[in-house]
Design a protein around this motif. Structure first.
Motif, PDB file in Angstrom:
ATOM      1  N   PRO A  84       0.839  -1.202   0.000  1.00 12.33           N
ATOM      2  CA  PRO A  84       0.000   0.000   0.000  1.00 12.33           C
ATOM      3  C   PRO A  84       0.878   1.257   0.000  1.00 12.33           C
ATOM      4  O   PRO A  84       1.880   1.323   0.707  1.00 12.33           O
ATOM      5  N   TYR A  85       0.500   2.252  -0.786  1.00 14.62           N
ATOM      6  CA  TYR A  85       1.256   3.506  -0.872  1.00 14.62           C
ATOM      7  C   TYR A  85       0.355   4.692  -0.574  1.00 14.62           C
ATOM      8  O   TYR A  85      -0.865   4.631  -0.755  1.00 14.62           O
ATOM      9  N   ILE A  86       0.993   5.783  -0.159  1.00 14.04           N
ATOM     10  CA  ILE A  86       0.306   7.054  -0.024  1.00 14.04           C
ATOM     11  C   ILE A  86       1.247   8.158  -0.511  1.00 14.04           C
ATOM     12  O   ILE A  86       2.446   8.133  -0.228  1.00 14.04           O
ATOM     13  N   ILE A  87       0.692   9.069  -1.283  1.00 12.29           N
ATOM     14  CA  ILE A  87       1.413  10.256  -1.740  1.00 12.29           C
ATOM     15  C   ILE A  87       0.709  11.449  -1.098  1.00 12.29           C
ATOM     16  O   ILE A  87      -0.510  11.578  -1.198  1.00 12.29           O
ATOM     17  N   LYS A  88       1.490  12.312  -0.437  1.00 10.43           N
ATOM     18  CA  LYS A  88       0.925  13.492   0.221  1.00 10.43           C
ATOM     19  C   LYS A  88       1.550  14.745  -0.384  1.00 10.43           C
ATOM     20  O   LYS A  88       2.770  14.824  -0.544  1.00 10.43           O
ATOM     21  N   THR A  89       0.697  15.709  -0.689  1.00 12.53           N
ATOM     22  CA  THR A  89       1.157  16.985  -1.220  1.00 12.53           C
ATOM     23  C   THR A  89       0.114  18.045  -0.900  1.00 12.53           C
ATOM     24  O   THR A  89      -0.858  17.777  -0.180  1.00 12.53           O
ATOM     25  N   GLN A  90       0.300  19.228  -1.436  1.00 13.22           N
ATOM     26  CA  GLN A  90      -0.635  20.321  -1.206  1.00 13.22           C
ATOM     27  C   GLN A  90      -0.682  21.198  -2.443  1.00 13.22           C
ATOM     28  O   GLN A  90       0.350  21.506  -3.040  1.00 13.22           O
ATOM     29  N   ILE A  91      -1.878  21.586  -2.827  1.00  9.71           N
ATOM     30  CA  ILE A  91      -2.039  22.474  -3.988  1.00  9.71           C
ATOM     31  C   ILE A  91      -1.628  23.880  -3.562  1.00  9.71           C
ATOM     32  O   ILE A  91      -2.075  24.376  -2.528  1.00  9.71           O
TER      33      ILE A  91
END
Length: 188
Positions: free
Chosen positions: A27-34
């Motif tokens: 399982p993966y998660i990518i976190k960012t912000q616009i």
């Protein structure tokens, strides 16, 4: 001007999946912000692309959470394109400019299955995610993050040999010091 975070990691508290085997689902998660796009931005870009390395195959849906919205399908604000070897999440420019200074967090979650193409892979599998975004009017930049996973197998004669009962009949993984001790015992 703000720094845009971009982090990709294994989405698990119980296993970091550094060593994997055929059939494992990671399982993966990518976190960012616009970022905040003002009126000077015309057709800004905010796209997340993940390219799975050989030996990994997309498993199930890609889930995109942005602000208070969660989706697994293309909607009016975001387009999700998937293949067995990765995906692209592209936010619509009208949505980006319509945020009126808001900077919503974005989380992309998905899973990848380790395939037989990873068998006997002596080098790591790079699983690379890339963020392409407009950082000033008319200009885009890229950021990336990589996870690495290793698979390997050992080829051994588990029946051993009859060399004065010095060889064992089981496969053992030993460190360098222990290996030196085994070799010394064998050749004495």
């Amino acid at each position: 001007r703000t720094t845009i975070p971009f982090d990709k990691e294994v989405n698990s508290t119980s296993d970091n999946f550094v060593d994997v085997k055929i059939g494992d689902v990671i399982p993966y998660i990518i976190k960012t912000q616009i970022p905040s796009y003002g009126t000077a931005f015309i057709k800004p870009v905010f796209t997340i692309t993940d390219t799975l390395s050989t030996g990994l195959e997309l498993e199930g849906n890609v889930t995109v959470k942005y602000g208070d919205t969660t989706t697994t399908a293309t909607d009016a604000n975001v387009t999700i394109t998937t293949t067995s070897s990765g995906f692209t999440v592209a936010f619509q420019d009208a949505y980006l400019t319509g945020l009126a200074g808001a900077t919503p967090a974005v989380e992309v979650t998905y899973s990848a299955k380790v395939t037989t193409e990873a068998l006997d892979n002596a080098t790591y599998m790079n699983n690379k995610a890339k963020l392409t975004f407009t950082n000033k009017p008319g200009e885009t930049v890229d950021r990336d993050d990589i996870t690495r996973h290793y698979t390997f197998s050992l080829d051994a004669n588990l029946n051993g040999g009859n060399h004065g009962e010095k060889w064992t009949r089981e496969l053992k993984k030993v460190g360098v010091k222990e290996l030196a001790d085994v070799m010394r015992d064998h050749f004495e």
